[in-house]
Design an enzyme around this catalytic site. Structure first.
Site, PDB file in Angstrom:
ATOM      1  N   HIS A   1      -4.241  -0.945  -8.629  1.00 11.44           N
ATOM      2  CA  HIS A   1      -3.477  -0.684  -7.229  1.00 11.44           C
ATOM      3  C   HIS A   1      -2.656  -1.847  -6.736  1.00 11.44           C
ATOM      4  O   HIS A   1      -1.635  -2.020  -6.364  1.00 11.44           O
ATOM      5  CB  HIS A   1      -4.433   0.111  -6.343  1.00 11.44           C
ATOM      6  CG  HIS A   1      -3.894   0.096  -5.081  1.00 11.44           C
ATOM      7  ND1 HIS A   1      -3.300   1.234  -4.527  1.00 11.44           N
ATOM      8  CD2 HIS A   1      -3.760  -0.753  -3.728  1.00 11.44           C
ATOM      9  CE1 HIS A   1      -3.007   1.041  -3.230  1.00 11.44           C
ATOM     10  NE2 HIS A   1      -3.493  -0.171  -2.619  1.00 11.44           N
ATOM     11  N   GLU A   2      -3.360  -3.238  -6.635  1.00 10.81           N
ATOM     12  CA  GLU A   2      -3.024  -4.199  -6.151  1.00 10.81           C
ATOM     13  C   GLU A   2      -1.920  -4.763  -7.042  1.00 10.81           C
ATOM     14  O   GLU A   2      -0.959  -5.256  -6.259  1.00 10.81           O
ATOM     15  CB  GLU A   2      -4.103  -5.369  -6.005  1.00 10.81           C
ATOM     16  CG  GLU A   2      -5.237  -5.037  -5.137  1.00 10.81           C
ATOM     17  CD  GLU A   2      -4.782  -4.755  -3.770  1.00 10.81           C
ATOM     18  OE1 GLU A   2      -3.906  -5.415  -3.337  1.00 10.81           O
ATOM     19  OE2 GLU A   2      -5.381  -3.776  -3.087  1.00 10.81           O
ATOM     20  N   HIS A  17       1.328  -3.257  -6.050  1.00 10.60           N
ATOM     21  CA  HIS A  17       1.923  -3.852  -4.811  1.00 10.60           C
ATOM     22  C   HIS A  17       2.844  -4.889  -5.447  1.00 10.60           C
ATOM     23  O   HIS A  17       4.031  -4.978  -4.665  1.00 10.60           O
ATOM     24  CB  HIS A  17       0.758  -4.317  -4.000  1.00 10.60           C
ATOM     25  CG  HIS A  17       0.250  -3.251  -2.985  1.00 10.60           C
ATOM     26  ND1 HIS A  17       1.119  -2.290  -2.273  1.00 10.60           N
ATOM     27  CD2 HIS A  17      -0.863  -2.893  -2.766  1.00 10.60           C
ATOM     28  CE1 HIS A  17       0.233  -1.625  -1.643  1.00 10.60           C
ATOM     29  NE2 HIS A  17      -0.907  -1.862  -1.998  1.00 10.60           N
ATOM     30  N   GLU A  61       1.664   2.448  -0.107  1.00  5.53           N
ATOM     31  CA  GLU A  61       0.150   2.620  -0.753  1.00  5.53           C
ATOM     32  C   GLU A  61       0.051   3.634  -1.626  1.00  5.53           C
ATOM     33  O   GLU A  61      -0.413   3.691  -2.556  1.00  5.53           O
ATOM     34  CB  GLU A  61      -0.914   2.686   0.598  1.00  5.53           C
ATOM     35  CG  GLU A  61      -1.225   1.659   1.559  1.00  5.53           C
ATOM     36  CD  GLU A  61      -1.543   0.643   0.612  1.00  5.53           C
ATOM     37  OE1 GLU A  61      -2.526   0.462  -0.139  1.00  5.53           O
ATOM     38  OE2 GLU A  61      -1.297  -0.522   1.053  1.00  5.53           O
ATOM     39  N   ASP A 115      -0.913   3.413  -5.544  1.00  3.30           N
ATOM     40  CA  ASP A 115      -1.799   4.614  -6.118  1.00  3.30           C
ATOM     41  C   ASP A 115      -1.244   5.226  -7.167  1.00  3.30           C
ATOM     42  O   ASP A 115      -1.869   5.275  -8.405  1.00  3.30           O
ATOM     43  CB  ASP A 115      -2.002   5.517  -5.003  1.00  3.30           C
ATOM     44  CG  ASP A 115      -3.213   5.066  -3.776  1.00  3.30           C
ATOM     45  OD1 ASP A 115      -3.851   3.879  -4.291  1.00  3.30           O
ATOM     46  OD2 ASP A 115      -3.386   5.628  -2.969  1.00  3.30           O
TER      47      ASP A 115
END
Ligand SMILES: [Zn+2]
Length: 236
Positions: free
Chosen positions: A90-91, A94, A169, A173
């Protein structure tokens, strides 16, 4: 602050230790290499020292190499390595989608516009007059009045910023889910939610207005949707 905070300020409050060799390190490094994430070092932070809040994040300037920092609590609470890697997926999402850089630019523009407005505002005598100041124009009063006038407009700006952050977000995801971590990410989100003592159920409108991250149920439903789409694509 991006440079100063991790090097000088964070160590005052927390201890960062290099991640030990093992399955987790190998898997994170493999994921970073696969996604071409410029990973420099991997650290574990003793988040448990202050609270049970747990997560992971990365540090570094937008164009430079990066350090990934994992909370010891995230490692301790996860049942297996894949659940930790899912959070990092997930990070990395980003990073891949340039979310951090975009938010940084938007935040700078926001702060700049507030300062510009303030300088125009504080020189405007008519506002002081409206509040009964005719002879003196104290800057402190100007500051307070500016705060009052800014509040309603900033509520709108805040809502839009939350909207953007929430979109990011969901995108991160989806990114982790497409990497094959959907199932583990859901488990991790539930674990984090429990450990962080987050609200159990929130009205969607309240969540949209007040939260910069979608609520747990919203995220899980969304990951389910992405997984469903992926399954349909596979069948085709
Ligand atoms: Zn995120």
């Amino acid at each position: 602050m991006i440079i100063i905070y991790p090097k000088f300020i964070q160590p005052l409050f927390n201890k960062l230790t290099p991640l030990e060799d093992g399955e987790l390190k190998t898997d994170v490094e493999a994921l970073a290499a696969q996604e071409k994430f410029p990973l420099d070092k991997l650290f574990v932070i003793d988040g448990s020292k202050r609270s049970s809040h747990s997560n992971a994040y990365f540090l570094g300037l937008p164009w430079g190499s990066k350090q990934i920092v994992i909370y010891d609590t995230l490692i301790a609470q996860s049942k297996n390595v894949k659940e930790v890697v899912a959070v990092l997926g997930h990070e990395i999402g980003h990073w891949y989608l340039s979310h951090t850089t975009k938010l940084l630019v938007i935040n700078q523009a926001h702060i700049f516009s507030i300062f510009t407005l303030f300088s125009a505002f504080v020189k405007n005598k008519s506002l002081y007059n409206s509040f009964g100041f005719y002879n003196e124009y104290p800057i402190l009063i100007g500051f307070m009045l500016f705060g009052d006038v800014l509040k309603p407009t900033d509520a709108v700006v805040g809502f839009l910023m939350n909207l953007l952050s929430r979109t990011y977000e969901y995108q991160a995801d989806a990114y982790a889910t497409k990497l094959g971590y959907g199932k583990e990410l859901k488990v991790s989100l539930i674990t984090l939610h429990k450990e962080n003592l987050s609200a159990l159920n929130v009205d969607w409108l309240y969540s949209a207005y007040s939260y910069n991250h979608p609520h747990l149920t919203e995220r899980i439903n969304y990951i389910d949707e992405v997984e469903q789409e992926l399954k349909l694509k596979k069948k085709e």
